[in-house]
Design a protein around this motif. Structure first.
Motif, PDB file in Angstrom:
ATOM      1  N   GLY A 106       0.816  -1.196   0.000  1.00 34.26           N
ATOM      2  CA  GLY A 106       0.000   0.000   0.000  1.00 34.26           C
ATOM      3  C   GLY A 106       0.852   1.249   0.000  1.00 34.26           C
ATOM      4  O   GLY A 106       2.031   1.207  -0.329  1.00 34.26           O
ATOM      5  N   SER A 107       0.229   2.361   0.383  1.00 32.57           N
ATOM      6  CA  SER A 107       0.897   3.656   0.391  1.00 32.57           C
ATOM      7  C   SER A 107       0.877   4.224   1.800  1.00 32.57           C
ATOM      8  O   SER A 107      -0.075   4.019   2.552  1.00 32.57           O
ATOM      9  CB  SER A 107       0.196   4.622  -0.554  1.00 32.57           C
ATOM     10  N   GLN A 108       1.932   4.990   2.138  1.00 26.68           N
ATOM     11  CA  GLN A 108       2.020   5.558   3.474  1.00 26.68           C
ATOM     12  C   GLN A 108       2.723   6.897   3.446  1.00 26.68           C
ATOM     13  O   GLN A 108       3.433   7.233   2.498  1.00 26.68           O
ATOM     14  CB  GLN A 108       2.765   4.614   4.405  1.00 26.68           C
ATOM     15  N   ILE A 109       2.507   7.643   4.526  1.00 29.81           N
ATOM     16  CA  ILE A 109       3.192   8.916   4.751  1.00 29.81           C
ATOM     17  C   ILE A 109       3.298   9.111   6.255  1.00 29.81           C
ATOM     18  O   ILE A 109       2.467   8.586   7.015  1.00 29.81           O
ATOM     19  CB  ILE A 109       2.444  10.085   4.069  1.00 29.81           C
ATOM     20  N   LEU A 110       4.324   9.834   6.685  1.00 36.08           N
ATOM     21  CA  LEU A 110       4.508  10.107   8.108  1.00 36.08           C
ATOM     22  C   LEU A 110       4.107  11.543   8.422  1.00 36.08           C
ATOM     23  O   LEU A 110       4.686  12.495   7.910  1.00 36.08           O
ATOM     24  CB  LEU A 110       5.957   9.877   8.520  1.00 36.08           C
ATOM     25  N   LEU A 111       3.117  11.663   9.271  1.00 33.38           N
ATOM     26  CA  LEU A 111       2.621  12.919   9.795  1.00 33.38           C
ATOM     27  C   LEU A 111       3.354  13.172  11.107  1.00 33.38           C
ATOM     28  O   LEU A 111       3.676  12.224  11.829  1.00 33.38           O
ATOM     29  CB  LEU A 111       1.118  12.735  10.027  1.00 33.38           C
ATOM     30  N   VAL A 112       3.656  14.431  11.432  1.00 28.86           N
ATOM     31  CA  VAL A 112       4.416  14.765  12.628  1.00 28.86           C
ATOM     32  C   VAL A 112       3.543  15.576  13.579  1.00 28.86           C
ATOM     33  O   VAL A 112       3.006  16.621  13.199  1.00 28.86           O
ATOM     34  CB  VAL A 112       5.683  15.574  12.272  1.00 28.86           C
ATOM     35  N   ASP A 113       3.393  15.078  14.826  1.00 28.37           N
ATOM     36  CA  ASP A 113       2.592  15.825  15.803  1.00 28.37           C
ATOM     37  C   ASP A 113       3.392  17.000  16.356  1.00 28.37           C
ATOM     38  O   ASP A 113       4.584  17.150  16.042  1.00 28.37           O
ATOM     39  CB  ASP A 113       2.019  14.894  16.880  1.00 28.37           C
ATOM     40  N   PRO A 114       2.784  17.886  17.157  1.00 21.53           N
ATOM     41  CA  PRO A 114       3.487  19.084  17.629  1.00 21.53           C
ATOM     42  C   PRO A 114       4.752  18.805  18.450  1.00 21.53           C
ATOM     43  O   PRO A 114       5.600  19.681  18.587  1.00 21.53           O
ATOM     44  CB  PRO A 114       2.446  19.803  18.485  1.00 21.53           C
ATOM     45  N   SER A 115       4.895  17.596  19.005  1.00 19.69           N
ATOM     46  CA  SER A 115       6.071  17.258  19.804  1.00 19.69           C
ATOM     47  C   SER A 115       7.117  16.475  19.023  1.00 19.69           C
ATOM     48  O   SER A 115       8.157  16.120  19.561  1.00 19.69           O
ATOM     49  CB  SER A 115       5.656  16.452  21.039  1.00 19.69           C
ATOM     50  N   GLY A 116       6.837  16.147  17.760  1.00 22.63           N
ATOM     51  CA  GLY A 116       7.787  15.401  16.945  1.00 22.63           C
ATOM     52  C   GLY A 116       7.521  13.914  16.886  1.00 22.63           C
ATOM     53  O   GLY A 116       8.317  13.162  16.320  1.00 22.63           O
ATOM     54  N   ASN A 117       6.395  13.448  17.446  1.00 24.02           N
ATOM     55  CA  ASN A 117       6.019  12.038  17.333  1.00 24.02           C
ATOM     56  C   ASN A 117       5.405  11.795  15.964  1.00 24.02           C
ATOM     57  O   ASN A 117       4.747  12.667  15.403  1.00 24.02           O
ATOM     58  CB  ASN A 117       4.995  11.666  18.415  1.00 24.02           C
ATOM     59  N   PHE A 118       5.602  10.592  15.447  1.00 23.30           N
ATOM     60  CA  PHE A 118       5.080  10.258  14.128  1.00 23.30           C
ATOM     61  C   PHE A 118       3.745   9.548  14.201  1.00 23.30           C
ATOM     62  O   PHE A 118       3.486   8.770  15.119  1.00 23.30           O
ATOM     63  CB  PHE A 118       6.055   9.356  13.360  1.00 23.30           C
ATOM     64  N   VAL A 119       2.909   9.807  13.199  1.00 23.70           N
ATOM     65  CA  VAL A 119       1.672   9.080  12.953  1.00 23.70           C
ATOM     66  C   VAL A 119       1.746   8.639  11.503  1.00 23.70           C
ATOM     67  O   VAL A 119       1.901   9.465  10.605  1.00 23.70           O
ATOM     68  CB  VAL A 119       0.423   9.963  13.180  1.00 23.70           C
ATOM     69  N   GLU A 120       1.693   7.334  11.280  1.00 26.98           N
ATOM     70  CA  GLU A 120       1.720   6.827   9.907  1.00 26.98           C
ATOM     71  C   GLU A 120       0.296   6.723   9.396  1.00 26.98           C
ATOM     72  O   GLU A 120      -0.549   6.062   9.999  1.00 26.98           O
ATOM     73  CB  GLU A 120       2.373   5.452   9.868  1.00 26.98           C
ATOM     74  N   LEU A 121       0.017   7.387   8.290  1.00 26.88           N
ATOM     75  CA  LEU A 121      -1.248   7.225   7.593  1.00 26.88           C
ATOM     76  C   LEU A 121      -1.000   6.219   6.481  1.00 26.88           C
ATOM     77  O   LEU A 121      -0.058   6.367   5.704  1.00 26.88           O
ATOM     78  CB  LEU A 121      -1.717   8.563   7.022  1.00 26.88           C
ATOM     79  N   PHE A 122      -1.841   5.201   6.403  1.00 25.13           N
ATOM     80  CA  PHE A 122      -1.599   4.083   5.497  1.00 25.13           C
ATOM     81  C   PHE A 122      -2.865   3.754   4.722  1.00 25.13           C
ATOM     82  O   PHE A 122      -3.950   3.618   5.307  1.00 25.13           O
ATOM     83  CB  PHE A 122      -1.150   2.858   6.302  1.00 25.13           C
ATOM     84  N   GLN A 123      -2.730   3.614   3.416  1.00 29.20           N
ATOM     85  CA  GLN A 123      -3.834   3.149   2.562  1.00 29.20           C
ATOM     86  C   GLN A 123      -3.412   1.822   1.974  1.00 29.20           C
ATOM     87  O   GLN A 123      -2.474   1.742   1.175  1.00 29.20           O
ATOM     88  CB  GLN A 123      -4.133   4.147   1.440  1.00 29.20           C
ATOM     89  N   PRO A 124      -4.101   0.719   2.358  1.00 29.35           N
ATOM     90  CA  PRO A 124      -3.740  -0.591   1.826  1.00 29.35           C
ATOM     91  C   PRO A 124      -3.896  -0.643   0.307  1.00 29.35           C
ATOM     92  O   PRO A 124      -4.759   0.026  -0.262  1.00 29.35           O
ATOM     93  CB  PRO A 124      -4.739  -1.549   2.496  1.00 29.35           C
ATOM     94  N   ALA A 125      -3.058  -1.457  -0.329  1.00 30.35           N
ATOM     95  CA  ALA A 125      -3.163  -1.673  -1.771  1.00 30.35           C
ATOM     96  C   ALA A 125      -4.477  -2.374  -2.081  1.00 30.35           C
ATOM     97  O   ALA A 125      -4.959  -3.184  -1.302  1.00 30.35           O
ATOM     98  CB  ALA A 125      -1.990  -2.510  -2.263  1.00 30.35           C
ATOM     99  N   ARG A 126      -5.049  -2.052  -3.202  1.00 27.59           N
ATOM    100  CA  ARG A 126      -6.291  -2.710  -3.623  1.00 27.59           C
ATOM    101  C   ARG A 126      -5.913  -3.946  -4.426  1.00 27.59           C
ATOM    102  O   ARG A 126      -5.233  -3.857  -5.433  1.00 27.59           O
ATOM    103  CB  ARG A 126      -7.118  -1.763  -4.481  1.00 27.59           C
ATOM    104  N   HIS A 127      -6.323  -5.091  -3.929  1.00 28.57           N
ATOM    105  CA  HIS A 127      -5.974  -6.363  -4.613  1.00 28.57           C
ATOM    106  C   HIS A 127      -7.158  -6.905  -5.355  1.00 28.57           C
ATOM    107  O   HIS A 127      -8.247  -6.765  -5.074  1.00 28.57           O
ATOM    108  CB  HIS A 127      -5.486  -7.390  -3.606  1.00 28.57           C
TER     109      HIS A 127
END
Length: 127
Positions: A106-127
């Motif tokens: 799938g596809s992913q990106i790393l979002l950064v919270d105000p303190s520098g912690n990461f949140v991965e947003l992930f969209q699974p590949a369509r099979h």
């Protein structure tokens, strides 16, 4: 089978800013607010504990090292339309660590919270 809550703790620099960010950008709901020390927010079966520098989790270790925000560990949130979610968050002023990366799962990106912690947003590949 009953839903199980998964608890994850993030060290944050500012509990109020973290509450606003997680509830405002990612749809978490506030469970409790004991700022400036601690708060917890929930999304689905994820309970995210937001621990500030004055919380018990922020106390120094026996060797003197203090717990800090940031690092590469992260919560992983599944989204239906990653490009649309990234556009929405960018328009709201959210910061990202990288651009969308696509792989076999799938596809992913790393979002950064105000303190520098990461949140991965992930969209699974369509099979």
């Amino acid at each position: 089978m009953a839903e199980t809550t998964v608890n994850v703790r993030y060290m944050v620099d500012d509990v109020e800013a973290a509450i606003e960010w997680y509830t405002g950008h990612l749809g978490f709901s506030l469970l409790s607010n004991q700022a400036p020390a601690f708060a917890d927010v929930k999304r689905g079966s994820l309970r995210l504990l937001l621990s500030g520098p004055t919380s018990s989790a922020g106390r120094s270790m026996p060797d003197g090292e203090k717990p800090q925000p940031g690092g590469w560990n992260r919560i992983h949130l599944i989204v239906d339309d990653l490009p649309a979610e990234v556009a929405r968050l960018r328009a709201a002023g959210a910061k990202f660590r990288n651009d969308i990366v696509t792989g076999p799962g799938g596809s992913q990106i790393l979002l950064v919270d105000p303190s520098g912690n990461f949140v991965e947003l992930f969209q699974p590949a369509r099979h």
